[in-house]
Write a protein that holds these residues in place. Sequence first.
Motif, short mmCIF file in Angstrom:
data_model
loop_
_atom_site.label_atom_id
_atom_site.label_comp_id
_atom_site.label_asym_id
_atom_site.label_seq_id
_atom_site.Cartn_x
_atom_site.Cartn_y
_atom_site.Cartn_z
N LEU A 64 -17.28 -10.67 -11.49
CA LEU A 64 -17.38 -10.07 -10.14
C LEU A 64 -16.46 -10.74 -9.13
O LEU A 64 -15.88 -10.07 -8.27
CB LEU A 64 -18.82 -10.16 -9.64
N HIS A 65 -16.34 -12.06 -9.19
CA HIS A 65 -15.65 -12.81 -8.14
C HIS A 65 -14.18 -13.02 -8.49
O HIS A 65 -13.87 -13.36 -9.62
CB HIS A 65 -16.33 -14.16 -7.92
N PRO A 66 -13.25 -12.84 -7.51
CA PRO A 66 -13.51 -12.36 -6.15
C PRO A 66 -13.61 -10.84 -6.11
O PRO A 66 -12.80 -10.15 -6.73
CB PRO A 66 -12.28 -12.84 -5.38
N THR A 67 -14.61 -10.33 -5.40
CA THR A 67 -14.78 -8.88 -5.28
C THR A 67 -13.70 -8.32 -4.34
O THR A 67 -13.08 -9.07 -3.59
CB THR A 67 -16.16 -8.52 -4.71
N PRO A 68 -13.50 -7.00 -4.35
CA PRO A 68 -12.52 -6.38 -3.44
C PRO A 68 -12.86 -6.59 -1.97
O PRO A 68 -11.99 -6.42 -1.11
CB PRO A 68 -12.58 -4.90 -3.80
N ALA A 69 -14.11 -6.96 -1.66
CA ALA A 69 -14.48 -7.21 -0.26
C ALA A 69 -13.76 -8.44 0.29
O ALA A 69 -13.62 -8.59 1.51
CB ALA A 69 -15.99 -7.39 -0.14
N ILE A 70 -13.30 -9.34 -0.60
CA ILE A 70 -12.62 -10.55 -0.14
C ILE A 70 -11.21 -10.70 -0.72
O ILE A 70 -10.46 -11.57 -0.29
CB ILE A 70 -13.44 -11.82 -0.49
N SER A 71 -10.86 -9.81 -1.67
CA SER A 71 -9.51 -9.88 -2.24
C SER A 71 -8.77 -8.57 -1.98
O SER A 71 -7.83 -8.52 -1.19
CB SER A 71 -9.56 -10.18 -3.74
N GLY A 72 -9.25 -7.50 -2.60
CA GLY A 72 -8.61 -6.20 -2.43
C GLY A 72 -8.73 -5.41 -3.73
O GLY A 72 -9.52 -5.76 -4.61
N ASN A 73 -7.93 -4.37 -3.83
CA ASN A 73 -8.01 -3.50 -5.01
C ASN A 73 -6.64 -2.87 -5.27
O ASN A 73 -6.00 -2.37 -4.33
CB ASN A 73 -9.06 -2.41 -4.79
N PRO A 74 -6.18 -2.86 -6.54
CA PRO A 74 -6.72 -3.58 -7.69
C PRO A 74 -6.69 -5.09 -7.48
O PRO A 74 -5.83 -5.61 -6.76
CB PRO A 74 -5.80 -3.15 -8.84
N GLY A 125 -10.19 -6.37 6.14
CA GLY A 125 -9.66 -5.51 5.08
C GLY A 125 -8.56 -4.59 5.60
O GLY A 125 -8.77 -3.85 6.57
N ILE A 126 -7.40 -4.65 4.96
CA ILE A 126 -6.26 -3.83 5.37
C ILE A 126 -6.13 -2.65 4.40
O ILE A 126 -6.04 -2.85 3.18
CB ILE A 126 -4.95 -4.65 5.36
N THR A 127 -6.13 -1.44 4.94
CA THR A 127 -5.89 -0.23 4.15
C THR A 127 -4.76 0.56 4.82
O THR A 127 -4.20 0.12 5.83
CB THR A 127 -7.15 0.66 4.08
N LYS A 128 -4.46 1.71 4.26
CA LYS A 128 -3.35 2.51 4.83
C LYS A 128 -3.67 2.98 6.25
O LYS A 128 -2.76 3.30 7.03
CB LYS A 128 -3.04 3.70 3.93
N LEU A 129 -4.96 3.01 6.63
CA LEU A 129 -5.35 3.47 7.96
C LEU A 129 -5.47 2.33 8.98
O LEU A 129 -5.83 2.57 10.13
CB LEU A 129 -6.69 4.22 7.87
N ASN A 144 -4.42 -0.48 -2.87
CA ASN A 144 -4.94 0.39 -1.82
C ASN A 144 -5.73 -0.38 -0.76
O ASN A 144 -6.15 0.19 0.25
CB ASN A 144 -5.79 1.53 -2.39
N LYS A 145 -5.90 -1.69 -1.00
CA LYS A 145 -6.58 -2.52 -0.01
C LYS A 145 -6.31 -3.98 -0.32
O LYS A 145 -6.22 -4.37 -1.49
CB LYS A 145 -8.09 -2.28 -0.06
N ALA A 146 -6.16 -4.79 0.74
CA ALA A 146 -6.13 -6.25 0.59
C ALA A 146 -6.71 -6.87 1.84
O ALA A 146 -6.61 -6.31 2.93
CB ALA A 146 -4.71 -6.75 0.35
N ILE A 147 -7.32 -8.03 1.66
CA ILE A 147 -7.91 -8.74 2.80
C ILE A 147 -6.90 -9.76 3.31
O ILE A 147 -6.34 -10.55 2.53
CB ILE A 147 -9.23 -9.44 2.41
N LEU A 148 -6.63 -9.72 4.60
CA LEU A 148 -5.71 -10.67 5.24
C LEU A 148 -6.55 -11.62 6.08
O LEU A 148 -7.25 -11.20 7.00
CB LEU A 148 -4.70 -9.91 6.11
N ILE A 183 0.84 -1.20 0.00
CA ILE A 183 0.00 0.00 0.00
C ILE A 183 0.88 1.26 0.00
O ILE A 183 0.63 2.21 -0.75
CB ILE A 183 -0.95 0.00 1.22
N ASP A 184 1.93 1.23 0.83
CA ASP A 184 2.84 2.39 0.91
C ASP A 184 3.50 2.68 -0.43
O ASP A 184 3.81 3.84 -0.75
CB ASP A 184 3.91 2.14 1.97
N HIS A 185 3.73 1.62 -1.23
CA HIS A 185 4.37 1.79 -2.54
C HIS A 185 3.35 1.98 -3.67
O HIS A 185 3.70 1.91 -4.85
CB HIS A 185 5.28 0.59 -2.84
N ASN A 186 2.08 2.20 -3.26
CA ASN A 186 1.00 2.50 -4.22
C ASN A 186 0.76 1.37 -5.23
O ASN A 186 0.27 1.63 -6.34
CB ASN A 186 1.27 3.81 -4.96
N HIS A 187 1.09 0.13 -4.84
CA HIS A 187 0.78 -1.00 -5.72
C HIS A 187 -0.67 -1.44 -5.55
O HIS A 187 -1.29 -1.92 -6.50
CB HIS A 187 1.72 -2.19 -5.41
#
Length: 319
Positions: free
Chosen positions: A229-239, A294-298, A93-97, A87-91
């Motif tokens: 749709l699958h997997p959506t960002p709710a269970i994978s992340g974005n992009p 969901g893990i984000t920068k915050l 903006n979210k991933a689910i752990l 996320i810090d390297h802007n690759h």
Amino acid sequence: MAKALFKLANNNNISLVEGEFVEGVEDGFVFTDFLGEKKFTIKSERFLFVTKEEVLSLGFVTKNKTEWKTTLKEDYEFGFTIIQNEIDHNHINKAILSRKKSYDKNVNATTLFVKLCESYPDSHIFLTETIDGDLWIGASPETLLTDTKIELETMSLAGTKQSEDIPWTEKEYEEQRIVTNSIVGELYKLNINPDVKELETVKAGAVYHLRNRIAFKSLESIINIVNNLHPTPAISGNPKEQSIATIKIAENHSRSYYSGYGGPLNIKGLTHLFVNLRCAAISQNQICLYVGAGITKLSEVDKEWEECERKAQSILNFL
């Protein structure tokens, strides 16, 4: 014959599907893993409504003995660091752990299924035999795709809090925006212009989520829409692709059927596919719960760990 039970959200009917296992996704009760590498269908040779008493008399058994392991806190922290670095390297903006919680316990699967049905009327409750020989059970709050006969509907579901009294923060709103925008973007690729409903707070077991229902009409096949749709960002992340690649490094376990999808596909006209969340695998000697956040920068690692603990209570409360 193989069998599966399900009770859809806000519906009192418990359905039993019995038939042969078929590899891949066909009409029937379908069940897939996170990465789309394991997919099977229980053909609907027999489909009927059953009572809770009849459920308890069904024999859902597994001969598999397992040695499933619980995810250690230090492994979770290591995965968290990998995601935040991406996320810090802007690759991304979210991933689910996700992580696993395993218990040495002989579980009566049908009793647990009935308890989940009684406790979570707003969730999709399921219990299925799998082609691998284990059982999978869950109480999912998330619809992947349903056919109402008037229109098709999916949802974006993200953000978590433990109490209705706690206000939502920018972290949760940002998570929800990421998921909603990504789903809408995937539908645009299919020339679908969806109707995004108002943002709402919904209860899911021991926690609360943000949700937007998303309705649309399309001549595309159900499976083609689902595959987009699958997997959506709710269970994978974005992009999506980058976050999945990150998850493969950050998690030291296979997700198996966790965050895949399941449900009836064109069984007597009924199509209602849900995401496999708040779920567990059951063997002869263990039960293994799968939970994620969901893990984000915050995000803060201890808060995400605790969020997983609360989500696990959806099933742990009844063991």
